[in-house]
Design a protein around this motif. Structure first.
Motif, PDB file in Angstrom:
ATOM      1  N   UNK A 130     -14.397  -6.117   0.208  1.00 54.03           N
ATOM      2  CA  UNK A 130     -13.746  -6.362   1.489  1.00 54.03           C
ATOM      3  C   UNK A 130     -12.362  -5.749   1.464  1.00 54.03           C
ATOM      4  N   UNK A 131     -11.854  -5.444   2.632  1.00 56.00           N
ATOM      5  CA  UNK A 131     -10.491  -4.933   2.718  1.00 56.00           C
ATOM      6  C   UNK A 131      -9.848  -5.431   4.007  1.00 56.00           C
ATOM      7  N   UNK A 132      -8.523  -5.391   4.010  1.00 59.72           N
ATOM      8  CA  UNK A 132      -7.765  -5.863   5.163  1.00 59.72           C
ATOM      9  C   UNK A 132      -6.564  -4.951   5.352  1.00 59.72           C
ATOM     10  N   UNK A 133      -6.256  -4.658   6.592  1.00 52.59           N
ATOM     11  CA  UNK A 133      -5.124  -3.788   6.885  1.00 52.59           C
ATOM     12  C   UNK A 133      -3.807  -4.515   6.598  1.00 52.59           C
ATOM     13  N   UNK A 134      -2.730  -3.765   6.599  1.00 51.74           N
ATOM     14  CA  UNK A 134      -1.428  -4.328   6.236  1.00 51.74           C
ATOM     15  C   UNK A 134      -1.012  -5.467   7.160  1.00 51.74           C
ATOM     16  N   UNK A 152      -4.117  -2.746  -4.019  1.00 47.06           N
ATOM     17  CA  UNK A 152      -3.293  -2.407  -2.863  1.00 47.06           C
ATOM     18  C   UNK A 152      -3.196  -0.901  -2.714  1.00 47.06           C
ATOM     19  N   UNK A 153      -3.212  -0.464  -1.479  1.00 46.33           N
ATOM     20  CA  UNK A 153      -3.096   0.955  -1.212  1.00 46.33           C
ATOM     21  C   UNK A 153      -2.560   1.205   0.182  1.00 46.33           C
ATOM     22  N   UNK A 154      -2.181   2.432   0.477  1.00 42.16           N
ATOM     23  CA  UNK A 154      -1.550   2.747   1.763  1.00 42.16           C
ATOM     24  C   UNK A 154      -2.528   2.927   2.926  1.00 42.16           C
ATOM     25  N   UNK A 155      -3.803   3.016   2.605  1.00 39.45           N
ATOM     26  CA  UNK A 155      -4.771   3.382   3.630  1.00 39.45           C
ATOM     27  C   UNK A 155      -5.796   2.279   3.825  1.00 39.45           C
ATOM     28  N   UNK A 156      -6.042   1.910   5.084  1.00 38.61           N
ATOM     29  CA  UNK A 156      -7.154   1.040   5.435  1.00 38.61           C
ATOM     30  C   UNK A 156      -8.181   1.865   6.185  1.00 38.61           C
ATOM     31  N   UNK A 157      -9.412   1.745   5.742  1.00 37.35           N
ATOM     32  CA  UNK A 157     -10.505   2.421   6.444  1.00 37.35           C
ATOM     33  C   UNK A 157     -11.471   1.357   6.956  1.00 37.35           C
ATOM     34  N   UNK A 184       3.535  -6.888  -0.299  1.00 40.73           N
ATOM     35  CA  UNK A 184       2.207  -6.555   0.204  1.00 40.73           C
ATOM     36  C   UNK A 184       2.181  -6.185   1.682  1.00 40.73           C
ATOM     37  N   UNK A 185       3.234  -6.527   2.421  1.00 42.10           N
ATOM     38  CA  UNK A 185       3.268  -6.231   3.858  1.00 42.10           C
ATOM     39  C   UNK A 185       2.945  -4.775   4.168  1.00 42.10           C
ATOM     40  N   UNK A 186       3.300  -3.892   3.240  1.00 44.31           N
ATOM     41  CA  UNK A 186       3.175  -2.473   3.530  1.00 44.31           C
ATOM     42  C   UNK A 186       1.805  -1.897   3.165  1.00 44.31           C
ATOM     43  N   UNK A 187       0.968  -2.737   2.590  1.00 43.15           N
ATOM     44  CA  UNK A 187      -0.249  -2.212   1.990  1.00 43.15           C
ATOM     45  C   UNK A 187      -1.515  -2.818   2.582  1.00 43.15           C
ATOM     46  N   UNK A 188      -2.535  -1.990   2.653  1.00 43.83           N
ATOM     47  CA  UNK A 188      -3.879  -2.517   2.815  1.00 43.83           C
ATOM     48  C   UNK A 188      -4.305  -3.097   1.476  1.00 43.83           C
ATOM     49  N   UNK A 204      -6.789   3.061  -3.500  1.00 41.44           N
ATOM     50  CA  UNK A 204      -5.931   2.008  -4.036  1.00 41.44           C
ATOM     51  C   UNK A 204      -4.990   2.550  -5.104  1.00 41.44           C
ATOM     52  N   UNK A 205      -3.734   2.161  -5.019  1.00 47.81           N
ATOM     53  CA  UNK A 205      -2.727   2.612  -5.964  1.00 47.81           C
ATOM     54  C   UNK A 205      -2.395   1.556  -7.015  1.00 47.81           C
ATOM     55  N   UNK A 206      -2.522   0.298  -6.672  1.00 41.19           N
ATOM     56  CA  UNK A 206      -2.131  -0.786  -7.569  1.00 41.19           C
ATOM     57  C   UNK A 206      -3.317  -1.721  -7.758  1.00 41.19           C
ATOM     58  N   UNK A 207      -3.502  -2.103  -9.008  1.00 36.84           N
ATOM     59  CA  UNK A 207      -4.633  -2.966  -9.362  1.00 36.84           C
ATOM     60  C   UNK A 207      -4.140  -4.166 -10.152  1.00 36.84           C
ATOM     61  N   UNK A 208      -4.791  -5.271  -9.925  1.00 33.69           N
ATOM     62  CA  UNK A 208      -4.504  -6.446 -10.717  1.00 33.69           C
ATOM     63  C   UNK A 208      -5.581  -6.673 -11.762  1.00 33.69           C
ATOM     64  N   UNK A 209      -5.304  -7.577 -12.663  1.00 26.66           N
ATOM     65  CA  UNK A 209      -6.329  -8.010 -13.606  1.00 26.66           C
ATOM     66  C   UNK A 209      -7.354  -8.837 -12.838  1.00 26.66           C
ATOM     67  N   UNK A 210      -8.560  -8.778 -13.250  1.00 32.55           N
ATOM     68  CA  UNK A 210      -9.624  -9.433 -12.514  1.00 32.55           C
ATOM     69  C   UNK A 210      -9.775 -10.900 -12.841  1.00 32.55           C
ATOM     70  N   UNK A 211     -10.615 -11.530 -12.046  1.00 26.27           N
ATOM     71  CA  UNK A 211     -10.987 -12.923 -12.269  1.00 26.27           C
ATOM     72  C   UNK A 211     -12.507 -13.013 -12.246  1.00 26.27           C
TER      73      UNK A 211
END
Length: 123
Positions: A47-51, A96-101, A27-31, A110-117
């Motif tokens: 919400x989002x957070x930068x890498x 997770x994705x390469x871009x934080x705005x 995850x270090x590489x991803x927002x 976002x390029x990668x998605x998890x199953x939700x909760x």
């Protein structure tokens, strides 16, 4: 590769902490973004957070109540949700994705998605 956890049933005013753990993905590489989808509604950014964790963004509806954080050593991102309201009820997803705005939290970034909760807040 991403798994969100920590959801549950809580009364209005209560708190939950969601976790987003990764396997096979550093995850270090991803927002990282948290999104939610209520029945009959579109998925929306929460919400989002930068890498590096130095920048964070929140939807207006959760500002002052939710806090996003990350622990890259644990390959995990968290969403602390306080003062929960019934309108926060939804399935919550991390992605997770390469871009934080700092101006938007967009599913298209976002390029990668998890199953939700599931988060359910009772009145």
């Amino acid at each position: 590769q991403l798994q969100a956890s920590g959801g549950g049933l809580v009364q209005a005013g209560g708190s939950l902490r969601l976790s987003c753990a990764a396997s096979g993905l550093t995850l270090d590489y991803y927002a990282i973004g948290w999104f939610r989808q209520a029945p009959g509604k579109e998925r929306e950014g929460v919400s989002s957070i930068s890498s590096t964790g130095s920048s964070k963004n929140y939807a207006d509806s959760v500002k002052g109540r939710f806090t996003i954080s990350r622990d890259n050593a644990k390959n995990t991102v968290y969403l602390q949700m306080n003062s929960l309201k019934p309108e926060d009820t939804a399935v919550y997803y991390c992605a997770a994705g390469p871009i934080f705005r700092d101006s938007d939290i967009d599913v298209r970034d976002m390029d990668y998605w998890g199953k939700g909760t599931q988060v359910t807040v009772s009145s």
